[in-house]
Motif scaffolding. Structure first.
Motif: not given
Length: 231
Positions: A8-11, A51-55
């Motif tokens: 997840e790129d949103d920390p 669990i992967f965020d797409v963007m």
């Protein structure tokens, strides 16, 4: 302890999900902030679910999922994204994703999906049988979920769809706690205040329908949920 790879790129969201799943789900969660980091972590460790965020930067979640599938064809993967197009959902499943959750979502819903997915993976035959089970004995009563009927020797009671769904969840966890969150998210897809009050009304009706058998009782478990007791 099950180990989950979370990308997840949103920390802030990533840390929130990591803390919640470790505290409430009792999982070990490894958090990565981009696809390259996640792929490296996967290659260096053992995981039970992804669990992967797409963007995401560097490598998006769909590409990451494709890479993971080449390494391990069977590990469960959940995609999380703000995308709502049916094409995106189709791509998620075509890539071998096991589930797809759209942002914004409630963390409680994600935990329920994780637990359900682990259940299907660990014992698929039992999970399928549970999903298909539609007839239950409740003391002197018989409950047919498909027909939405409660019957005993003297009478029958037709149930509404929500009443039938709620009673089925209670039956599947007979003599065990059905959490309030699980019931609300499973049936209403949201555990807000108004849905909670609606569920309380349905519980009162179910208690009334089952009151003729003293061996059957639906009790409140303080701070947790409800329990269908059959002695």
């Amino acid at each position: 302890m099950k180990k989950i790879l979370l990308a997840e790129d949103d920390p802030n969201l990533g840390m929130l999900l990591q803390d919640y799943l470790q505290l409430k789900g009792k999982f070990e969660v490894v958090l990565c902030q981009d696809g390259d980091e996640a792929l490296k972590a996967f290659n260096n460790d053992h995981f039970d679910m992804c669990i992967f965020d797409v963007m995401m930067p560097k490598k998006d979640g769909f590409t990451l999922g494709k890479d993971i599938r080449r390494i391990n064809p069977h590990i469960p993967i959940i995609f999380a994204t703000a995308k709502t197009m049916i094409e995106d959902k189709a791509e998620a499943y075509n890539l071998g994703g096991d589930d797809y959750i759209t942002k914004p979502f409630r963390i409680e819903e994600l935990l329920l999906r994780i637990n359900a997915l682990f259940k299907r993976v660990s014992d698929p035959e039992k999970a399928e049988a549970t999903d298909q089970q539609s007839k239950f004995d409740i003391g002197n009563y018989k409950f047919d979920y498909t027909a939405q009927l409660i019957t005993n020797a003297d009478s029958q009671q037709k149930l509404s769809t929500k009443e039938a769904e709620l009673l089925r969840l209670l039956c599947l966890k007979k003599n065990e706690v059905l959490t309030r969150e699980e019931a609300l998210i499973s049936i209403w897809h949201d555990d807000n205040y108004f849905n909670g009050r609606s569920m309380d009304v349905f519980l009162s009706k179910l208690r009334k329908y089952l009151k003729e058998d003293p061996k059957v009782e639906i009790i409140n478990v303080h701070g947790k949920g409800y329990k269908l007791l059959v002695s």
